[in-house]
Design an enzyme around this catalytic site. Structure first.
Site, short mmCIF file in Angstrom:
data_model
loop_
_atom_site.label_atom_id
_atom_site.label_comp_id
_atom_site.label_asym_id
_atom_site.label_seq_id
_atom_site.Cartn_x
_atom_site.Cartn_y
_atom_site.Cartn_z
N ALA A 63 3.40 1.49 9.92
CA ALA A 63 3.70 0.69 11.10
C ALA A 63 5.09 1.05 11.60
O ALA A 63 5.81 1.83 10.97
CB ALA A 63 3.64 -0.79 10.73
N GLY A 102 0.24 0.94 7.34
CA GLY A 102 -0.67 0.65 8.44
C GLY A 102 -1.59 1.80 8.76
O GLY A 102 -2.70 1.59 9.28
N GLU A 105 -4.42 1.40 6.40
CA GLU A 105 -5.18 0.22 6.81
C GLU A 105 -6.04 0.52 8.04
O GLU A 105 -7.16 0.03 8.15
CB GLU A 105 -4.22 -0.94 7.07
CG GLU A 105 -3.61 -1.48 5.78
CD GLU A 105 -2.60 -2.58 6.01
OE1 GLU A 105 -2.76 -3.67 5.42
OE2 GLU A 105 -1.66 -2.37 6.78
N GLU A 125 4.17 -0.72 1.16
CA GLU A 125 4.91 -1.86 1.72
C GLU A 125 5.75 -2.60 0.68
O GLU A 125 6.79 -3.18 1.02
CB GLU A 125 3.94 -2.84 2.38
CG GLU A 125 3.39 -2.37 3.71
CD GLU A 125 2.15 -1.51 3.58
OE1 GLU A 125 1.51 -1.25 4.61
OE2 GLU A 125 1.83 -1.08 2.45
#
Length: 688
Positions: A63, A102, A105, A125
């Site tokens: 992200a 991300g 994901e 993370e």
């Protein structure tokens, strides 16, 4: 569709390509057109399958963490993944480089994942004090099982494509043009037809979980977390994926994420993430770096051998110099042994060991350093010896070669002045063991050339080090502050604290071990020799050394160690020695709290950091944090001493320093002017 996302058709397969250099982060300007593209392609009957790929050197590597802590602009990742899961036609993520956070994901939202053979996949993370907030803790267990997911998520370490394939995370691994393979893979799936089940609806992994084994592993990971909140939350979230329906587990994951992102620990870890990158930046653009093809290391002892291994591990040929053939062979044998241990542990293959050993060329002749582009001296911490070495280098080093000294304390300007090329001289303060420890203090001398400095900063990155540029002073940043931290250690003992009580205050704070256990581990004789060289004394530590108590290696130091054991045991003899020395000085023992221990050790640490900033020895407060977290074990969840000072309250630190200064009269407690200004301004930058 936009500058950051493109769509092209390969027959009936649509390829969506994200192009957001350098790492294809899922920023808002990527998410918005990506969501629009997925909706349009989902509803386009002429599209039989969808491939999500990325331009550049990597798949989505996470992200955009600059958006953390700010209002999230829609659509967010969770909505994009949910939209992917409404698509009935096959969706395929084509992963090259890294799929991290991300990015993974996003890939988990697709029906299938294919990868380049060199790809790596992970959810890191936890290293930012967070857990995966886009469904990673709930979807990953459905592919690889809860136990595998737990280990991946709590460690944050990525896995290779082959391992991901074996675990069920990746459906195919390809060599060659990945996008072409992915398109063919997707087209074949579409041709066969059928129902394509989203990852969210695959519950075999959770159903097959051995909950007792899972809880045992989670408990062990919690023990290793040493007070960090994120690993515990990650484990809980993966457990929720096993115990709760998908949507409930997903909602619980989000609640944990929101709590973590607002925590001081996550703020601290995100601060360190940016601080490491900032520390590697130097003023001035377009500096042409010098070419480093071969490195020379003088000294094959513990430090020199470790430094040589660090460069060999980074792929650089090394000429290793010693004063005698016997010393050289001992050093090379130790290097061979160290690599053999790595092979035994499985962290290195036998072939890799042979390749690394082939990088070494041993010598006892300074003339063999003539072809080296960087020469690192790692001899005794003695100015006369180091000046002699640099005098010899003057005669053999080629023009433009960078000459570095690995010193912990000495004046590099004085060393540079002993040569006719001070512009080529700088300090490279490696931390022991040099082949393992990440931190590298790069010491900029008064006349160090900008291109020499830029070259070694870049080189540090290439050999896997975290580099921080510092200025010349006694002890530089790390050891100068360490002296301030330890200045009250003996006073605390004499006034009534025990070694184990002080060490417990440190471990409760989050340190891996306290100062006395660390001293025993490193060897008390090292500090003893340094004190004698500087004409200093430490009544308790010196007496222990005079008794031959050097720590773990002698089985006795501040603690007792049973034969071959590393577990410290309190020693009544040491406590009796402390009380005797206190009585000799007329000191009556009293109860000392953990709070007082922190005030008299860590507040002076921060105070010295403020002095270092004011003197320009460190360029940024965050540089000091990087030094202390990577080199000295300052708790990651506290963000480093300067970041922690902001959380603790600079006004409180100044007030307590004033109190101890008035009570003891010691300069170590006299608040630095910058610290006083920081107490009023609220930041180190404003305080300056």
């Amino acid at each position: 569709m936009s500058d950051f996302l493109g769509i092209h058709r390969n027959g009936d397969v649509a390829v969506v390509t994200i192009d957001n250099p350098p790492v294809n982060a899922l920023s808002f300007h990527v998410r918005e057109p990506l969501m629009q593209a997925l909706v349009e392609l989902r509803d386009d009957a002429s599209v039989a399958a969808i491939v999500i790929a990325c331009a550049g050197r990597t798949f989505v590597a996470g992200a955009d963490i600059t958006e953390f802590g700010k209002p999230m602009r829609q659509p967010e990742l969770r909505a994009i993944v949910a939209t992917l899961e409404t698509i009935a036609k096959p969706t395929v993520a084509a992963i090259h480089g890294t799929a991290l956070g991300g990015g993974l994901e996003l890939a988990l939202g697709c029906h299938f994942r294919v990868a380049d053979a060199g790809a790596r996949l992970g959810l890191p993370e936890v290293k930012l004090g967070l857990l995966p907030g886009g469904g990673g803790t709930v979807r990953l267990p459905r592919l690889v099982g809860a136990l595998k997911a737990l280990k991946m998520i709590v460690s944050g370490a990525p896995i290779a494509a082959t391992e991901a394939h074996e675990a069920g995370l990746v459906d195919a691994v390809f060599e060659g043009d990945l996008t072409t393979h992915a398109v063919n893979f997707a087209r074949e799936l579409a041709r066969k037809g059928g129902l394509f089940t989203p990852v969210r609806d695959r519950d075999e992994g959770p159903k097959e979980t051995d909950l007792a084994a899972f809880d045992a592993e989670a408990a062990e990971l919690a023990r290793k977390a040493r007070g960090l909140e994120a690993p515990i939350a990650c484990a809980q979230s993966v457990r929720n994926a096993v115990m709760l329906p998908f949507d409930e587990a997903l909602a619980a994951e989000r609640a944990l994420f929101v709590k973590l992102v607002a925590s001081d620990q996550s703020r601290a870890q995100r601060h360190l993430f940016f601080a490491e990158r900032e520390a590697a930046k130097l003023p001035g653009k377009d500096i042409v770096k010098r070419r480093i093809a071969r490195v020379g290391v003088i000294g094959a002892g513990t430090m020199g051998g470790g430094i040589a291994m660090a460069f060999a591990n980074g792929g650089y040929p090394v000429t290793l110099l010693e004063t005698s053939h016997e010393a050289l062979q001992r050093g090379l044998a130790t290097i061979d042994k160290n690599y053999s241990v790595s092979v035994t542990r499985g962290s290195l293959t036998a072939d890799a060991k042979r390749e690394r050993l082939a990088q070494f060329k041993g010598s006892t002749d300074y003339a063999d350093l003539a072809d080296c582009d960087l020469i690192v001296e790692a001899v005794f911490e003695d100015m006369a010896v180091k000046r002699e070495v640099f005098g010899k280098l003057e005669a053999v080093a080629k023009p433009g070669a960078i000459l570095a000294t690995n010193t912990s304390y000495l004046d590099i300007d004085e060393i540079a002045a002993s040569t006719s090329r001070p512009q080529d001289v700088l300090g490279l303060h490696f931390f022991s063991p040099a082949n393992v420890m990440k931190l590298l203090e790069i010491v900029r001398a008064d006349k160090t050339a900008p291109d020499a400095l830029a070259t070694v900063v870049d080189l540090a990155r290439r050999i896997g080090k975290v580099a921080v540029v510092v200025g010349v002073c006694h002890g530089f940043v790390g050891n100068r502050m360490l002296a301030a931290r330890g200045s009250e250690s003996e006073a605390l003992l004499l006034e009534g604290a025990t070694p184990s009580q002080i060490d417990k205050a440190f471990t409760d704070f989050g340190w891996p071990m306290g100062p006395f256990q660390m001293g025993d581990l490193a060897g008390l004789d090292i500090g003893w020799r340094n004190r004698k060289a500087r004409g200093q004394t430490a009544v308790i530590a010196d007496t222990l050394c005079e008794q031959g108590r050097f720590g773990q290696k002698t089985g006795r130091g501040f603690y007792l160690y049973e034969a071959g054991a590393r577990t410290p045991m309190p020693d009544p003899e040491v406590e009796a020695l402390i009380r005797d020395k206190a009585a000799e000085k007329g000191i009556s023992p009293r109860a000392i709290s953990a709070e007082e221990i922190i005030e008299r050790t860590l507040y002076p640490l921060v105070n010295e950091g403020a002095k270092i900033l004011e003197e320009g020895i460190a360029a940024r407060a965050s540089d000091i944090d990087v030094v202390w977290v990577n080199g000295y074990g300052f708790p990651i969840g506290r963000g480093g001493p300067m970041f922690w000072a902001g959380l603790e309250g600079p006004a409180r630190i100044v007030e307590r320093l004033d109190y101890w200064h008035q009570r003891t009269g010691k300069d170590v407690f006299k608040p630095a002017p910058l610290l006083k200004r920081m107490a009023g301004a609220g930041s180190w930058e404003a305080g300056g």
